[in-house]
Write an enzyme that holds these catalytic residues in place. Structure first.
Site, short mmCIF file in Angstrom:
data_model
loop_
_atom_site.label_atom_id
_atom_site.label_comp_id
_atom_site.label_asym_id
_atom_site.label_seq_id
_atom_site.Cartn_x
_atom_site.Cartn_y
_atom_site.Cartn_z
N ASP A 15 0.94 -1.29 -0.12
CA ASP A 15 -0.05 0.00 0.03
C ASP A 15 0.95 1.07 0.21
OD1 ASP A 15 -2.27 1.65 0.38
OD2 ASP A 15 -2.41 1.58 2.32
N GLU A 156 -2.02 8.02 8.76
CA GLU A 156 -0.43 7.71 8.66
C GLU A 156 0.02 8.12 10.14
OE1 GLU A 156 1.84 6.22 6.14
OE2 GLU A 156 0.14 5.39 5.61
N CYS A 188 -11.20 3.64 0.54
CA CYS A 188 -9.46 3.63 0.81
C CYS A 188 -9.20 2.84 1.94
CB CYS A 188 -9.13 5.01 0.90
SG CYS A 188 -7.27 5.16 1.71
N HIS A 190 -7.07 2.95 4.24
CA HIS A 190 -6.52 3.62 5.37
C HIS A 190 -8.07 3.89 6.18
CE1 HIS A 190 -2.88 4.47 3.50
NE2 HIS A 190 -2.32 4.94 4.51
#
Length: 277
Positions: A15, A156, A188, A190
């Protein structure tokens, strides 16, 4: 004694950053003895606002490293990389490529109000793949495409439930609710780690759909069914990053739910010997 390398399949997962861990966790729930290498291209994240040529080049370079390391299947655990690069990967690499796509089809099937919201990166929202899904499955349904610039960066940083994260999510989600959305697609990987916050904002009546379980099932079809009950040990895992391993170790461990070691991609070319619980 059974040779571990011969006993279990090996997969490669990558990713733009840590989001694909949501997919890897789904795979491991289905197949605990699988060996894996996970590569986070965090040194170049996020992909969502990157030029298509850059994303395609990075995806190809990383996938080649995984093949060279012995991966029998590669999972592109990134909707943006899938939209831009999966065709080239499938035409150039000798192993099956499992790809992501926003769960628009099941969302359209489940909506009762006829309004579906899609949260995704800018690059995914603008992709031909999303346009195709909307044309093919969105007839008679209002599919609202909501780009989310900057949202990947919250994940992140491990900033999953801060006041700042919640306020930004409210800015993204509430306008969709105001238009009658009853089904939200997390486009997504994330964003899966923000699902709890999104659910609180959207309310209990709204369905939230993402693709990790479907990708895990597809991966299992490629690696075959194993008798995991008789396996004498869990699979081995290697976590690598193109960013700072020290920084990555903190967020990887937070999202994985256990302490893990993270290496630098350029310093690693073999499957790790550590075994995961």
């Amino acid at each position: 004694m059974t040779n571990h390398s011969a006993a279990v399949p090996k997969i490669g997962v990558f990713d733009s950053g840590v989001g694909g861990l949501s997919v890897l966790k789904a795979i491991r729930r289905e197949h605990p003895i699988v060996d894996f290498i996970y590569i986070a291209d965090s040194g170049n994240a996020p992909y969502g606002s990157r030029p298509a040529a850059f994303i395609e080049s990075r995806a190809h370079q990383i996938a080649e490293r995984l093949v060279d390391a012995g991966a029998q299947v590669i999972v592109v655990a990134c909707n943006t990389a899938t939209a831009v690069a999966v065709a080239r990967l499938r035409s150039h690499l000798p192993v099956p490529i499992i790809a992501m796509e926003p769960a628009i089809k099941p969302a359209v099937a489940q909506t009762k109000t006829g309004v579906v919201g899609v949260l995704a990166t800018e690059r995914t929202i603008e992709s031909a793949n999303v346009a195709r899904l909307c044309r093919k499955f969105g007839q008679g349904v209002n599919v609202l495409l909501q780009p989310c610039p900057g949202l990947v960066e919250f994940v992140e940083r491990g900033e999953l439930s801060s006041a700042r994260t919640r306020e930004y999510l409210r800015m993204l989600v509430i306008p969709l609710m105001d238009k009658g959305t009853d089904t939200l697609v997390l486009g997504c990987t994330h964003y899966v780690f923000l699902e709890s916050e999104i659910r609180d904002i959207a309310g209990p009546a709204v369905q939230i759909i993402e693709s990790s379980a479907a990708v895990a099932r597809q991966t299992l079809r490629h690696i075959g069914s194993k008798d995991i009950a008789s396996a004498p040990y869990p699979g081995r895992g290697t976590f690598l990053t193109t960013g700072s391993p020290d920084s990555a170790r903190v967020i990887f461990s937070q999202l994985w739910g256990a302490q893990v070691e993270v290496g630098a991609l350029e310093n690693s070319n073999v499957w790790a010997e550590n075994r995961l619980n």
